[in-house]
Structures are given as C-alpha cells and as structure tokens.
Design an enzyme around this catalytic site. Structure first.
Site, PDB file in Angstrom:
ATOM      1  N   ARG A 116      27.018  -7.403 -41.068  1.00  0.00           N
ATOM      2  CA  ARG A 116      26.308  -7.757 -40.168  1.00  0.00           C
ATOM      3  C   ARG A 116      25.234  -6.879 -39.417  1.00  0.00           C
ATOM      4  O   ARG A 116      24.064  -7.114 -39.430  1.00  0.00           O
ATOM      5  CB  ARG A 116      27.121  -8.456 -38.918  1.00  0.00           C
ATOM      6  CG  ARG A 116      26.245  -9.001 -37.541  1.00  0.00           C
ATOM      7  CD  ARG A 116      25.686 -10.253 -38.193  1.00  0.00           C
ATOM      8  NE  ARG A 116      24.849 -10.766 -36.953  1.00  0.00           N
ATOM      9  CZ  ARG A 116      23.387 -10.187 -36.719  1.00  0.00           C
ATOM     10  NH1 ARG A 116      23.148  -9.320 -37.480  1.00  0.00           N
ATOM     11  NH2 ARG A 116      22.903 -11.072 -35.727  1.00  0.00           N
ATOM     12  N   ARG A 120      27.590  -0.556 -40.699  1.00  0.00           N
ATOM     13  CA  ARG A 120      29.063  -0.747 -40.587  1.00  0.00           C
ATOM     14  C   ARG A 120      29.499  -2.055 -41.377  1.00  0.00           C
ATOM     15  O   ARG A 120      28.357  -3.079 -41.345  1.00  0.00           O
ATOM     16  CB  ARG A 120      29.540  -0.728 -39.207  1.00  0.00           C
ATOM     17  CG  ARG A 120      29.090  -1.574 -38.368  1.00  0.00           C
ATOM     18  CD  ARG A 120      29.420  -1.040 -36.563  1.00  0.00           C
ATOM     19  NE  ARG A 120      29.000  -1.670 -35.660  1.00  0.00           N
ATOM     20  CZ  ARG A 120      27.649  -1.844 -35.075  1.00  0.00           C
ATOM     21  NH1 ARG A 120      26.897  -0.954 -35.647  1.00  0.00           N
ATOM     22  NH2 ARG A 120      27.474  -2.674 -34.256  1.00  0.00           N
ATOM     23  N   CYS A 133      46.704 -16.123 -31.466  1.00  0.00           N
ATOM     24  CA  CYS A 133      45.977 -16.253 -30.180  1.00  0.00           C
ATOM     25  C   CYS A 133      45.363 -17.654 -30.152  1.00  0.00           C
ATOM     26  O   CYS A 133      44.443 -17.916 -30.936  1.00  0.00           O
ATOM     27  CB  CYS A 133      45.313 -15.107 -29.874  1.00  0.00           C
ATOM     28  SG  CYS A 133      46.030 -13.581 -30.393  1.00  0.00           S
ATOM     29  N   CYS A 136      41.405 -17.467 -30.706  1.00  0.00           N
ATOM     30  CA  CYS A 136      41.130 -16.473 -31.770  1.00  0.00           C
ATOM     31  C   CYS A 136      39.483 -17.040 -32.142  1.00  0.00           C
ATOM     32  O   CYS A 136      39.314 -18.378 -32.159  1.00  0.00           O
ATOM     33  CB  CYS A 136      41.843 -16.859 -32.957  1.00  0.00           C
ATOM     34  SG  CYS A 136      41.600 -15.822 -34.288  1.00  0.00           S
ATOM     35  N   ARG A 138      38.163 -15.995 -34.931  1.00  0.00           N
ATOM     36  CA  ARG A 138      37.914 -16.242 -36.422  1.00  0.00           C
ATOM     37  C   ARG A 138      38.773 -17.230 -37.206  1.00  0.00           C
ATOM     38  O   ARG A 138      39.772 -17.046 -38.147  1.00  0.00           O
ATOM     39  CB  ARG A 138      38.366 -14.913 -37.108  1.00  0.00           C
ATOM     40  CG  ARG A 138      37.843 -14.726 -38.537  1.00  0.00           C
ATOM     41  CD  ARG A 138      37.750 -13.164 -38.929  1.00  0.00           C
ATOM     42  NE  ARG A 138      36.667 -12.372 -38.222  1.00  0.00           N
ATOM     43  CZ  ARG A 138      37.009 -11.394 -37.853  1.00  0.00           C
ATOM     44  NH1 ARG A 138      38.212 -10.722 -38.097  1.00  0.00           N
ATOM     45  NH2 ARG A 138      36.011 -10.402 -37.310  1.00  0.00           N
ATOM     46  N   ASP A 297      34.369 -16.265 -26.969  1.00  0.00           N
ATOM     47  CA  ASP A 297      33.607 -16.955 -28.146  1.00  0.00           C
ATOM     48  C   ASP A 297      33.933 -18.575 -28.202  1.00  0.00           C
ATOM     49  O   ASP A 297      35.116 -18.833 -28.075  1.00  0.00           O
ATOM     50  CB  ASP A 297      33.637 -16.441 -29.467  1.00  0.00           C
ATOM     51  CG  ASP A 297      33.237 -15.162 -29.688  1.00  0.00           C
ATOM     52  OD1 ASP A 297      32.171 -14.774 -28.846  1.00  0.00           O
ATOM     53  OD2 ASP A 297      33.966 -14.169 -30.347  1.00  0.00           O
ATOM     54  N   ASP A 334      28.744 -11.946 -27.577  1.00  0.00           N
ATOM     55  CA  ASP A 334      28.500 -12.284 -28.849  1.00  0.00           C
ATOM     56  C   ASP A 334      27.630 -13.685 -28.906  1.00  0.00           C
ATOM     57  O   ASP A 334      28.110 -14.471 -28.528  1.00  0.00           O
ATOM     58  CB  ASP A 334      29.688 -12.418 -30.078  1.00  0.00           C
ATOM     59  CG  ASP A 334      30.053 -11.060 -30.386  1.00  0.00           C
ATOM     60  OD1 ASP A 334      29.260 -10.574 -31.032  1.00  0.00           O
ATOM     61  OD2 ASP A 334      31.285 -10.637 -30.001  1.00  0.00           O
TER      62      ASP A 334
HETATM   63  S1  SF4 Z   1      42.874 -12.173 -35.306  1.00  0.00           S
HETATM   64 FE1  SF4 Z   1      42.896 -13.997 -33.948  1.00  0.00          FE
HETATM   65  S2  SF4 Z   1      44.963 -14.633 -34.157  1.00  0.00           S
HETATM   66 FE2  SF4 Z   1      44.945 -12.769 -35.170  1.00  0.00          FE
HETATM   67  S3  SF4 Z   1      45.435 -11.157 -33.477  1.00  0.00           S
HETATM   68 FE3  SF4 Z   1      43.234 -11.527 -33.602  1.00  0.00          FE
HETATM   69  S4  SF4 Z   1      42.814 -12.984 -31.772  1.00  0.00           S
HETATM   70 FE4  SF4 Z   1      44.863 -13.123 -32.406  1.00  0.00          FE
END
Ligand code: SF4
Length: 398
Positions: A116, A120, A133, A136, A138, A297, A334
């Site tokens: 992006r 880097r 989490c 998350c 992603r 996000d 972001d």
């Molecule tokens: S990638 Fe997502 S699910 Fe995995 S530790 Fe990081 S925030 Fe948590």
C-alpha cells in the site's frame, strides 16, 4: 506509586507446566459454542450470536486470555473483545469485509503481499490467530484455515520483495505470525535478512497479550539474530497487562527488540481517558511505546464496538497535557477503502496569517508564533547525496 502486575488466574485443573506452554494454550483453545458455554455463564445476547450466526466470524480464545475476562458478566471489557454478541449480526451502518482496501489489485501484487505504501509491504505469513478479536479488521483473510503460507506463494512473495528495490520495511502480519513455529519464523527472518534493501522487519502480533508464554528465551534469541526487528503488539486494556505479559515485554526489550503498542478504541472496552492513561503508563513503565490509538475500522459486525470519531477526539483532548509525549499514543483513522492513515491532534490554533499564528494552549496559555522575516529558502548543500535513495523509494509503488 510502583506499578504492580498480577498473575492471570490459572484454573485449578490446569498444571503450571501446561499453563506455561504456549502450544498447550493453542491446543486447548476455546473454539466452539460448547467450549464458550463451559467456560462462561453466557448471556442471551451471546447465545443468540452462536445460535443464529451461521456466518459468524471465527471464535477462538486461549484459556489464558479467557481467564482474564469475567465468567459471569458479559459487559466485561475483555469479554466484549473475545465473545461474539448478537449485535454482530445486525445490519450495520457501514460494513466492509476489507475496510483497508487490501484486496485491490494494485495493493495486492502477489498472494500474501499487501503493498500500500511505497517503502513497506505487509507479508501475511499465516491466517491463524490464537484469539479471534470481534473487531478484527482483516476478516477477509483471518481464520480461513490456510495456516502457514504455501511454498509456492512464499517464493513468489520473497521474489516480489527482492525485486522491489525501493522497499525498506517488511511487516510480518496475518493472522498472527507468532502462532507459527520457531523454525518457520527463523526461516522467514533469515530469508528476509538476506535481501539487502530490507532494513527493518516488524512483527505484528497479539501473542504477548493472549499467550505471553509464547515469548520464550529461544524465540527472543531468534528475533535478535535478525535485528533490527520491531515487535508491534496490541494491548487494548490495562487488565491485559498481567505479570506474565509484563515478563514477556521485558524479555523482548532486554534482548534489544523494541516493542510498540497499537491499541484500538472500542466502545465499552477502553473508551475512557482514565483507561487509556492507565494502559499507556503501564506500557511505558515496561518500556513498550504506546504508538497508535486507532479508530476502529468499519469491519463487518463491529458497529456495537466502534466509538464515534467525536468520542475518540474527546478522549484524546482529555489526555493532552496530562500524558507525556512518550506515553501518548497517536490517534489515527484508517480512511476506508484503502485511503491510508489520517492523524488527529487537538487544534490549539486560533488564527493564522502569513506573519504569525495565534494559539491558546491546552491549559489556556495565549501565545503567538511569529515567522522569521522572509528570506531566501536555503537548500541544504548536501541534499543530493540522499536523492538517489529517496527516488528509489518513491518509485517503488506504481
Ligand atoms: S488479526 Fe484480527 S483476530 Fe487476529 S489477533 Fe489481530 S485483530 Fe485479533
């Protein structure tokens, strides 16, 4: 006041040796509705998420991390991070599977590489995490059970990094790169270190938070051999800083591995100035730099966990002047769809002219900054020495 860090409460049916073994923590993870129901007194909103959520984002927690959450109160901040809630299934205001725009072709030149920014790349070496989490960012990649990168993709990714001469940093991410074995990690680090233009390696990991026993003596020696490596971790709440986590951070820093923390502001978890300052002061005491305070996000299913930007700005303003620059994390958003980061600082400027700027500081001090008399702009006489390097970096992306 000397800061104290308490041990996580180990369940009585688990031995100390098991508890201290990160592989045991991963093997014994809570992964299903039944596991969560056995560990927690689930609230109806959590049961509904498990029962109605066919497409629910993966669930997983190490026993260590689950032990930091309340078993009985679903409003507990750590429990909100690791237990699904029925609100994940509601129609959200802005739900994006890929809020950072990582899958756009121009950003994703070969599998597992996100390019992006010009200097880097992100290198997604595994999609596995030891805790999923709820916020998350992603979700388009994490937890799809592809595990460690396939040989052909690994070679393609390394080849891209080698031939893109303007790259200076590689950020190992995922998933969580510290869920792979020591041997696999050593191979990745060693291969990257052979590439002359790669100066900095970062490892983005939540393992110091969710399984701090992963930070073994062997691991820190492997990382140290590939210096300079920065460890980017992700504590969100002061209660995550247990005695075990403190030991892990200190082991990293004692071995010359800088530790930087990226927290995410989360509704009902840490969105209060008192909590952010407590987290930041404890991190700094352990020599981990509070680096970013991210706006969450708009990832699918996160509306109930996201703060408003106004709430985040208010927290930052309250902290300003009471936390040193070393302890203060940078509030950052972001921009969705891969627009890159934007930063906030409280605005203390009251007027701007060519001649001067007028300020009222955080505690009410009025003052002016007066520009010097206009003079010829003097270019540093030796800037050409650095131009080739600068141009190489600027041209590495498109
Ligand atoms: S990638 Fe997502 S699910 Fe995995 S530790 Fe990081 S925030 Fe948590």
């Amino acid at each position: 006041m000397k800061l104290k860090f308490e041990n996580a409460p180990r369940p009585s049916n688990v031995t100390q040796d098991q508890w201290q073994d990160w592989a045991w923590q991963l093997r014994s993870s809570l992964k299903s509705h039944a596991d969560y129901a056995a560990f927690f007194d689930l609230h109806q909103s959590e049961k509904n998420a498990f029962e109605k959520g066919q497409q629910l984002f993966n669930v997983r927690s190490t026993p260590y991390y689950a032990s930091l959450a309340s078993r009985t109160n679903h409003l507990d901040p750590i429990r909100r991070i690791l237990t699904p809630h029925e609100k994940e299934l509601y129609d959200p205001k802005q739900a994006q599977l890929d809020p950072l725009g990582e899958r756009k072709n121009s950003n994703n030149p070969v599998p597992r590489i996100i390019h992006r920014y010009s200097d880097r790349v992100l290198f997604l070496i595994t999609d596995i995490c030891s805790v999923y989490c709820r916020y998350c960012t992603r979700k388009h990649f994490t937890g799809a059970d592809q595990a460690f990168i396939k040989k052909s993709e690994y070679e393609q990714a390394l080849d891209y990094i080698k031939k893109t001469k303007g790259l200076r940093e590689v950020i190992l991410s995922g998933g969580d790169p510290l869920t792979i074995s020591d041997g696999q990690l050593e191979r990745v680090l060693t291969d990257l270190r052979k590439i002359e233009h790669v100066e900095i390696i970062r490892i983005g990991t939540r393992m110091p938070v969710v399984a701090p026993m992963r930070i073994t003596q062997n691991l820190v020696e492997i990382i140290r051999r590939s210096k300079p490596v920065f460890l980017m971790t992700h504590f969100n709440h002061p209660r995550e800083l247990t005695a075990e986590a403190a030991e892990a951070i200190e082991r990293l820093v004692d071995h010359g591995i800088p530790v930087m923390n990226q927290m995410v502001l989360l509704n009902g978890v840490n969105n209060h100035a008192a909590i952010v300052q407590a987290l930041s002061r404890r991190l700094l005491y352990l020599r981990a730099k509070p680096y970013y305070m991210f706006q969450c996000d708009p990832s699918i299913g996160t509306d109930y966990l996201r703060t408003t930007v106004e709430n985040s700005l208010q927290i930052q303003k309250e902290l300003w002047g009471h936390l040193s620059g070393l302890a203060m994390p940078q509030l950052s958003v972001d921009i969705p769809d891969g627009g890159g980061k934007t930063y906030y600082v409280p605005n203390f400027e009251k007027s701007v002219s060519l001649e001067k700027r007028e300020y009222v500081g955080w505690d009410g001090v009025h003052a002016e900054y007066i520009n010097p008399e206009p003079t010829e702009i003097v270019q540093p006489m030796d800037y050409e020495m650095y131009l080739a390097e600068w141009n190489e970096i600027r041209q590495s992306k498109n």
